[in-house]
Scaffold this active site. Structure first.
Site, PDB file in Angstrom:
ATOM      1  N   ARG A  37     -42.868  78.731  18.809  1.00 60.06           N
ATOM      2  CA  ARG A  37     -45.081  78.492  19.297  1.00 60.06           C
ATOM      3  C   ARG A  37     -44.738  76.464  19.426  1.00 60.06           C
ATOM      4  NH1 ARG A  37     -45.975  81.705  23.384  1.00 60.06           N
ATOM      5  NH2 ARG A  37     -45.272  84.326  22.506  1.00 60.06           N
ATOM      6  N   HIS A  69     -32.703  82.255  21.055  1.00 59.01           N
ATOM      7  CA  HIS A  69     -33.500  81.804  22.962  1.00 59.01           C
ATOM      8  C   HIS A  69     -34.069  80.808  21.603  1.00 59.01           C
ATOM      9  CE1 HIS A  69     -35.793  82.224  25.882  1.00 59.01           C
ATOM     10  NE2 HIS A  69     -35.934  83.369  25.853  1.00 59.01           N
ATOM     11  N   TYR A  72     -40.490  79.446  23.665  1.00 55.84           N
ATOM     12  CA  TYR A  72     -40.993  79.447  25.135  1.00 55.84           C
ATOM     13  C   TYR A  72     -42.138  77.968  25.618  1.00 55.84           C
ATOM     14  CZ  TYR A  72     -41.019  84.116  23.502  1.00 55.84           C
ATOM     15  OH  TYR A  72     -40.230  85.385  23.753  1.00 55.84           O
ATOM     16  N   HIS A 109     -34.770  79.697  29.651  1.00 50.43           N
ATOM     17  CA  HIS A 109     -34.982  80.228  31.207  1.00 50.43           C
ATOM     18  C   HIS A 109     -34.833  78.736  31.918  1.00 50.43           C
ATOM     19  CE1 HIS A 109     -38.122  83.315  29.117  1.00 50.43           C
ATOM     20  NE2 HIS A 109     -36.794  83.231  29.361  1.00 50.43           N
ATOM     21  N   GLU A 130     -30.910  82.452  32.132  1.00 48.73           N
ATOM     22  CA  GLU A 130     -31.288  83.457  31.354  1.00 48.73           C
ATOM     23  C   GLU A 130     -32.783  83.556  33.386  1.00 48.73           C
ATOM     24  OE1 GLU A 130     -34.665  86.997  30.353  1.00 48.73           O
ATOM     25  OE2 GLU A 130     -34.376  84.988  28.845  1.00 48.73           O
ATOM     26  N   ASP A 164     -31.331  89.566  33.001  1.00 46.92           N
ATOM     27  CA  ASP A 164     -32.551  90.654  32.229  1.00 46.92           C
ATOM     28  C   ASP A 164     -32.837  91.876  32.994  1.00 46.92           C
ATOM     29  OD1 ASP A 164     -34.757  91.834  32.158  1.00 46.92           O
ATOM     30  OD2 ASP A 164     -35.385  90.096  29.947  1.00 46.92           O
ATOM     31  N   HIS A 167     -36.529  91.994  34.066  1.00 47.96           N
ATOM     32  CA  HIS A 167     -36.641  90.572  35.198  1.00 47.96           C
ATOM     33  C   HIS A 167     -35.579  90.956  36.876  1.00 47.96           C
ATOM     34  CE1 HIS A 167     -36.923  86.828  31.075  1.00 47.96           C
ATOM     35  NE2 HIS A 167     -38.420  88.921  31.440  1.00 47.96           N
ATOM     36  N   HIS A 199     -29.883  90.929  28.103  1.00 51.46           N
ATOM     37  CA  HIS A 199     -31.277  91.606  27.851  1.00 51.46           C
ATOM     38  C   HIS A 199     -31.798  93.019  28.671  1.00 51.46           C
ATOM     39  CE1 HIS A 199     -32.865  87.197  27.118  1.00 51.46           C
ATOM     40  NE2 HIS A 199     -31.978  87.991  26.187  1.00 51.46           N
ATOM     41  N   ASP A 212     -43.976  90.136  34.598  1.00 49.36           N
ATOM     42  CA  ASP A 212     -42.100  90.538  33.695  1.00 49.36           C
ATOM     43  C   ASP A 212     -43.313  91.389  32.405  1.00 49.36           C
ATOM     44  OD1 ASP A 212     -40.461  90.663  31.362  1.00 49.36           O
ATOM     45  OD2 ASP A 212     -41.276  87.837  30.960  1.00 49.36           O
ATOM     46  N   HIS A 214     -41.196  94.224  29.798  1.00 49.43           N
ATOM     47  CA  HIS A 214     -40.793  95.265  29.288  1.00 49.43           C
ATOM     48  C   HIS A 214     -41.626  96.417  28.886  1.00 49.43           C
ATOM     49  CE1 HIS A 214     -38.278  90.946  28.271  1.00 49.43           C
ATOM     50  NE2 HIS A 214     -38.277  91.258  29.415  1.00 49.43           N
ATOM     51  N   GLU A 244     -34.785  93.816  24.250  1.00 51.07           N
ATOM     52  CA  GLU A 244     -36.273  92.994  24.163  1.00 51.07           C
ATOM     53  C   GLU A 244     -37.517  93.642  24.476  1.00 51.07           C
ATOM     54  OE1 GLU A 244     -35.747  88.268  25.315  1.00 51.07           O
ATOM     55  OE2 GLU A 244     -35.729  89.589  26.714  1.00 51.07           O
TER      56      GLU A 244
END
Length: 263
Positions: A37, A69, A72, A109, A130, A164, A167, A199, A212, A214, A244
């Site tokens: 973050r 990863h 974000y 991404h 991804e 994923d 996704h 994923h 999205d 999960h 995830e």
């Protein structure tokens, strides 16, 4: 055999990731190498790097099955010049962190091309795209999008793909009823040689919803039969298969269940 794990916590430092992965019975894992973050983080200390490598060796984790990863915040297709420059700088920093830790991949991404901004400034780390659900204005939800990005990279040995399952399903690929057709299409459009990681997630949202969300394995709309079939499919051997799923208290149980499907 599948190499299965989850995206584990690095609370206490990156060196805790292999310890946490061992705690859920994993033989693969994903992690953030910095706070996901924040744009800027303190450099990894020599002590953390050394302990991470020692813990991986001690707990038996091969770098080929570790999937970091990126943050974000990073958007390599940012429309604003300032945002784009911040994203490029942050992505390069994350690639360099992976290099320091002796890791082979960085999952991100999709966005703009990757050539001189990062790949020319690092060695030994593959940028792993991804696929997305296609939520909002996201790209990367169709297989041809992934191929388009790969085609823009000069050194194709430095680029790969992470699929994923949530996704893929919510992007509109019916991996439940058209399992073989979907993965054959991926092979034909993208190329199986680019597939580096999975994923593995169930979905709270329906096929083609482009949302999205999960779910835990077998508890969502993809359903348990898909995961049983996946675990028996040798195409997905010898790569990190990362959960995830939302309930980390049952990761150990999910991994145990998935492994039972292999026999």
């Amino acid at each position: 055999m599948k190499k299965i794990g989850a995206h584990v916590s690095v609370s206490g430092g990156v060196e805790m990731a292999p310890v946490n992965a061992l705690g859920i019975g994993a033989d693969a894992f994903a992690l953030f190498t910095k706070n996901q973050r924040q744009w800027v983080a303190k450099p990894l200390s020599v002590e953390s790097v050394t302990l991470f490598k020692e813990n991986c060796e001690k707990e038996g984790f091969d770098a080929r099955y570790v999937l970091p990863h990126d943050s974000y915040l990073i958007n390599l297709g940012h429309p604003d010049e300032e945002g784009l420059e911040k994203s490029r700088a942050a992505f390069l920093d994350e690639m360099q962190r992976c290099e320091l830790l002796g890791l082979k991949m960085l999952n991100f991404h999709p966005g703009s091309h990757l050539n001189k901004m990062t790949l020319d400034k690092t060695t030994g780390v593959t940028a792993v795209i991804e696929n997305t659900a296609g939520q909002g204005s996201n790209v990367g939800n169709e297989f041809w999008h992934l191929r388009y990005i790969i085609d823009k990279v000069e050194d194709k040995s430095r680029v790969g793909v992470c699929l994923d399952t949530c996704h893929t399903y919510t992007a509109g690929y019916d991996i439940v009823n058209e399992y073989d057709r979907v993965f054959t299409e991926f092979d034909e459009v993208v190329g199986r040689n680019y597939l580096c990681a999975i994923h593995l997630n169930d979905s709270k949202k329906p096929l083609g919803s482009r949302v999205d969300r999960h779910d835990s394995i077998g508890k969502g709309l993809i359903g348990i039969d898909f995961f049983r079939r996946f675990m028996q499919d040798s195409r997905f051997d010898d790569m990190p298969v990362i959960l995830e799923t939302p309930d980390d208290t049952i990761w150990r149980d999910e991994i145990k269940m998935l492994r039972s499907f292999e026999s």
